[in-house]
Design a protein around this motif. Sequence first.
Motif, PDB file in Angstrom:
ATOM      1  N   LEU A  74       0.838  -1.209   0.000  1.00 30.62           N
ATOM      2  CA  LEU A  74       0.000   0.000   0.000  1.00 30.62           C
ATOM      3  C   LEU A  74       0.873   1.259   0.000  1.00 30.62           C
ATOM      4  O   LEU A  74       0.536   2.256  -0.639  1.00 30.62           O
ATOM      5  CB  LEU A  74      -0.915   0.015   1.239  1.00 30.62           C
ATOM      6  CG  LEU A  74      -2.027  -1.040   1.304  1.00 30.62           C
ATOM      7  CD1 LEU A  74      -2.738  -0.967   2.640  1.00 30.62           C
ATOM      8  CD2 LEU A  74      -3.046  -0.857   0.177  1.00 30.62           C
ATOM      9  N   ALA A  79      -0.897   4.728   0.078  1.00 35.04           N
ATOM     10  CA  ALA A  79      -2.267   4.387   0.485  1.00 35.04           C
ATOM     11  C   ALA A  79      -2.301   3.706   1.848  1.00 35.04           C
ATOM     12  O   ALA A  79      -3.313   3.128   2.234  1.00 35.04           O
ATOM     13  CB  ALA A  79      -2.897   3.468  -0.564  1.00 35.04           C
ATOM     14  N   GLU A  80      -1.151   3.785   2.590  1.00 36.74           N
ATOM     15  CA  GLU A  80      -1.112   3.044   3.868  1.00 36.74           C
ATOM     16  C   GLU A  80      -1.762   3.802   5.030  1.00 36.74           C
ATOM     17  O   GLU A  80      -2.173   3.200   6.016  1.00 36.74           O
ATOM     18  CB  GLU A  80       0.326   2.621   4.226  1.00 36.74           C
ATOM     19  CG  GLU A  80       1.220   3.706   4.831  1.00 36.74           C
ATOM     20  CD  GLU A  80       1.829   4.630   3.780  1.00 36.74           C
ATOM     21  OE1 GLU A  80       2.779   5.347   4.141  1.00 36.74           O
ATOM     22  OE2 GLU A  80       1.364   4.658   2.631  1.00 36.74           O
ATOM     23  N   SER A  83      -5.288   2.845   6.570  1.00 35.05           N
ATOM     24  CA  SER A  83      -5.641   1.497   6.094  1.00 35.05           C
ATOM     25  C   SER A  83      -5.613   0.502   7.252  1.00 35.05           C
ATOM     26  O   SER A  83      -5.071   0.790   8.319  1.00 35.05           O
ATOM     27  CB  SER A  83      -4.659   1.064   5.008  1.00 35.05           C
ATOM     28  OG  SER A  83      -3.366   0.994   5.568  1.00 35.05           O
ATOM     29  N   SER A 101      -8.428  -0.204   2.465  1.00 37.17           N
ATOM     30  CA  SER A 101      -7.821   1.110   2.236  1.00 37.17           C
ATOM     31  C   SER A 101      -8.859   2.053   1.626  1.00 37.17           C
ATOM     32  O   SER A 101      -9.863   1.597   1.070  1.00 37.17           O
ATOM     33  CB  SER A 101      -6.627   0.963   1.302  1.00 37.17           C
ATOM     34  OG  SER A 101      -6.154   2.232   0.917  1.00 37.17           O
ATOM     35  N   SER A 109      -6.263   0.720  -7.577  1.00 33.82           N
ATOM     36  CA  SER A 109      -6.781  -0.482  -6.909  1.00 33.82           C
ATOM     37  C   SER A 109      -6.297  -1.745  -7.626  1.00 33.82           C
ATOM     38  O   SER A 109      -5.863  -2.710  -6.992  1.00 33.82           O
ATOM     39  CB  SER A 109      -8.311  -0.432  -6.893  1.00 33.82           C
ATOM     40  OG  SER A 109      -8.832  -1.641  -6.418  1.00 33.82           O
ATOM     41  N   ILE A 112      -2.537  -2.310  -6.961  1.00 34.62           N
ATOM     42  CA  ILE A 112      -2.299  -2.848  -5.606  1.00 34.62           C
ATOM     43  C   ILE A 112      -2.675  -4.325  -5.558  1.00 34.62           C
ATOM     44  O   ILE A 112      -1.993  -5.128  -4.918  1.00 34.62           O
ATOM     45  CB  ILE A 112      -3.072  -2.028  -4.537  1.00 34.62           C
ATOM     46  CG1 ILE A 112      -2.501  -0.604  -4.452  1.00 34.62           C
ATOM     47  CG2 ILE A 112      -2.995  -2.700  -3.161  1.00 34.62           C
ATOM     48  CD1 ILE A 112      -3.292   0.357  -3.588  1.00 34.62           C
TER      49      ILE A 112
END
Length: 288
Positions: A74, A79-80, A83, A101, A109, A112
Amino acid sequence: GSIMSLTGRIYRGQIDFDFPRANRRVLIASAVLIIVSIGALFVQGLNLSVDFVGGTVWEVPSDTLTQDEALAELAKFDAESGSKVQVATDANDVRIVRVQSDVTDQQESTDITKGLAEAGGLEVTEVETNFVGPTWGRTVTRQAAKAFVIFLILVSIFISARLEWRMAVGAITALIHDVIITVGVYSLFQFDVTPPTVIAILTILGYSIYDTIVVFDRVDENTKLVGRKAKLTYTEVANRSMNQVLMRSLNTSITTLMPITAVLVIGSFLLGATTLQEFGLALFVGVL
């Protein structure tokens, strides 16, 4: 032994619990719970699932993928933050890494998903992805709020017609009290709020109203005794009515809590069914 005999006497209506005397203490306890709940909502807010705010959930059936490795994937897309990564076991004893997330970009998306599949030593098709757009989340939230308001209006009309409008105000106040405390517990402990949670809260509303109407109905019947040979005051009538339905309320709640506890313990913790946990937890807190 003495507690059992006291319970038995209350159960048979041979002894009255003095509700008016306990009023002040109960009101203080309620006020404290309400203040803590509202404080938690203002300070921490609710931990809303992706269904309400939009985002992506990945379920990775991998024996090797760690929480840190999932977060690292992520982090490649920034994006962490915010999350969540949970490790659970499904009904077939398969280890599932559940990654959540607030990523709402379809391409991001997908990228990931590929990264998580590689990190877990899987094919991309083996990773289950649940993508929720931000518009969908807003719609779900609006519908839940609408259902709540319609419920309150219908209940108010019913109680006003069946009994009187003051009783409707009392019932709605008690109902909002129950909901604020339940939602407060969710905010305080940052439990996930999901669509099953909303369904459970609507169920709790039904329970709260049922309990209140049972008491009011008994008060309505006992009011006929006021001024007769019994010479009861209205406070005594209310107290007597609450004692007459006390054991019914306790029995209903305890009987309901048994299967809910079973759902929580067996369904969610032993079988790892998260939907059961989300539904059961709200019911457990609300009914309790």
